[in-house]
Design a protein around this motif. Structure first.
Motif, mmCIF file in Angstrom:
data_model
loop_
_atom_site.group_PDB
_atom_site.id
_atom_site.type_symbol
_atom_site.label_atom_id
_atom_site.label_comp_id
_atom_site.label_asym_id
_atom_site.label_seq_id
_atom_site.Cartn_x
_atom_site.Cartn_y
_atom_site.Cartn_z
ATOM 1 N N ARG A 171 -4.601 -0.692 36.451
ATOM 2 C CA ARG A 171 -3.523 -0.975 35.519
ATOM 3 C C ARG A 171 -3.126 -2.436 35.683
ATOM 4 O O ARG A 171 -2.915 -2.908 36.807
ATOM 5 N N VAL A 172 -3.040 -3.129 34.546
ATOM 6 C CA VAL A 172 -2.705 -4.552 34.519
ATOM 7 C C VAL A 172 -1.351 -4.708 33.844
ATOM 8 O O VAL A 172 -1.174 -4.330 32.682
ATOM 9 N N TYR A 173 -0.362 -5.247 34.575
ATOM 10 C CA TYR A 173 1.000 -5.434 34.067
ATOM 11 C C TYR A 173 1.221 -6.908 33.736
ATOM 12 O O TYR A 173 0.880 -7.793 34.526
ATOM 13 N N THR A 174 1.829 -7.170 32.589
ATOM 14 C CA THR A 174 2.278 -8.519 32.242
ATOM 15 C C THR A 174 3.805 -8.499 32.182
ATOM 16 O O THR A 174 4.394 -7.745 31.431
ATOM 17 N N VAL A 202 -1.724 -6.478 39.166
ATOM 18 C CA VAL A 202 -2.892 -5.631 38.966
ATOM 19 C C VAL A 202 -3.006 -4.678 40.143
ATOM 20 O O VAL A 202 -2.876 -5.090 41.307
ATOM 21 N N VAL A 203 -3.236 -3.397 39.869
ATOM 22 C CA VAL A 203 -3.408 -2.419 40.944
ATOM 23 C C VAL A 203 -4.327 -1.317 40.459
ATOM 24 O O VAL A 203 -4.314 -0.942 39.282
ATOM 25 N N THR A 206 7.857 -5.779 30.146
ATOM 26 C CA THR A 206 6.710 -5.532 31.018
ATOM 27 C C THR A 206 5.752 -4.633 30.249
ATOM 28 O O THR A 206 6.076 -3.483 29.953
ATOM 29 N N LEU A 207 4.603 -5.173 29.900
ATOM 30 C CA LEU A 207 3.598 -4.448 29.126
ATOM 31 C C LEU A 207 2.366 -4.246 29.990
ATOM 32 O O LEU A 207 2.069 -5.054 30.869
ATOM 33 N N SER A 208 1.616 -3.175 29.733
ATOM 34 C CA SER A 208 0.437 -2.939 30.558
ATOM 35 C C SER A 208 -0.666 -2.252 29.777
ATOM 36 O O SER A 208 -0.427 -1.605 28.754
ATOM 37 N N ARG A 209 -1.874 -2.415 30.285
ATOM 38 C CA ARG A 209 -3.068 -1.720 29.813
ATOM 39 C C ARG A 209 -3.896 -1.322 31.033
ATOM 40 O O ARG A 209 -3.673 -1.830 32.134
ATOM 41 N N THR A 210 -4.859 -0.437 30.811
ATOM 42 C CA THR A 210 -5.773 -0.071 31.882
ATOM 43 C C THR A 210 -7.157 -0.636 31.593
ATOM 44 O O THR A 210 -7.533 -0.864 30.441
#
Length: 260
Positions: free
Chosen positions: A90-93, A55-56, A104-108
């Protein structure tokens, strides 16, 4: 680009449930849906964990690398959560499914409230955290593999007590400033045994997808405590001929779990 999509390789990151206000305690929870449309309930363990959550904030501040818990009956990942300050995050999985597919998937997420920290704004090759001084040397070259060495000292003396963390002596994440495109790199060498120690230097191979400025975050462990040092690097001009050949293969998040 890597880590900028909520769907890839047949998988999709569902909606993120989290506190909407900075300073409010709650849960961060989500599901990852597979090609058949159902939540994924089985994962491979990669570098000690089934899923790595990074998370950043959009300006590069407030970096975290954590590991939520999976409810295998529902496919829900969750953990206690508090946002320290407001902003867009932004949250990366980062995971490997049971069939060996990596993604690697992400959402904000938008968080309301007061902003309390200052983002990195200038090139920085040295950071200090909890009495440890960490420096990065080497060039990050756009579009080419290149080596970066990070060295840890304390009170001017080399630190040789670096402990394994997630299958390596150091864990490095690089994000492109602006859109936070994601590059995950891994330290050189074989996975250490639990009782091994190393230091003061950790060498990584990295490949920046384009020229530009990158934010780097190094996790390292000493005496059972993980600390994070932060750096800012601009890419160097592309190398030619034999220099370019020295850059070894670099894996990005779409290619596999190379950063843990």
């Amino acid at each position: 680009m890597n880590g900028l999509s909520l769907a890839a390789s047949g998988f999709r990151l569902g909606a993120l449930r989290a506190p909407t206000q900075a300073g409010t305690s709650g849960q961060l929870a989500f599901e990852i849906f597979g090609p058949a449309g159902a939540p994924v309930t089985e994962y491979e363990t990669a570098h000690g964990q089934q899923l790595h959550l990074i998370v950043v904030r959009s300006d590069g501040a407030e970096y975290r690398h954590v590991h939520p818990t999976l409810d295998a009956s529902t496919g829900t990942w969750s953990m206690p959560w508090v946002w320290d300050s407001a902003g867009t995050y932004r949250v990366y999985t980062d995971f490997t499914s049971a069939d060996g597919t990596t993604a690697t998937l992400s959402r904000t997420v938008d968080v309301a409230g007061a902003t309390t920290s200052s983002p990195p704004t200038e090139v920085r090759t040295r950071d200090s955290v909890d009495g440890f001084d960490v420096t990065v040397s080497g060039d990050l070259v756009g579009g080419q593999g290149s080596e970066l060495t990070l060295e840890v000292t304390r009170d001017g003396a080399p630190v040789t007590e670096l402990q394994p963390y997630l299958g390596a002596f150091g864990h490095l994440v690089a994000l492109r400033e602006g859109d936070l495109a994601y590059l995950h790199v891994h330290a050189h060498g074989e996975a250490p045994k639990p009782e091994e120690t190393a230091g003061p230097g950790i060498t990584f191979t990295a490949e920046a997808p384009t020229e530009g400025r990158y934010l780097l975050y190094l996790d390292f462990q000493v005496a059972g405590q993980v600390r994070t040092a932060t750096f800012v690097l601009d890419t160097a001009p592309p190398k030619q001929g034999k220099e370019a050949a020295t850059g070894t293969e670099s894996e990005t998040a779409d290619d596999g779990h190379d950063g843990h």
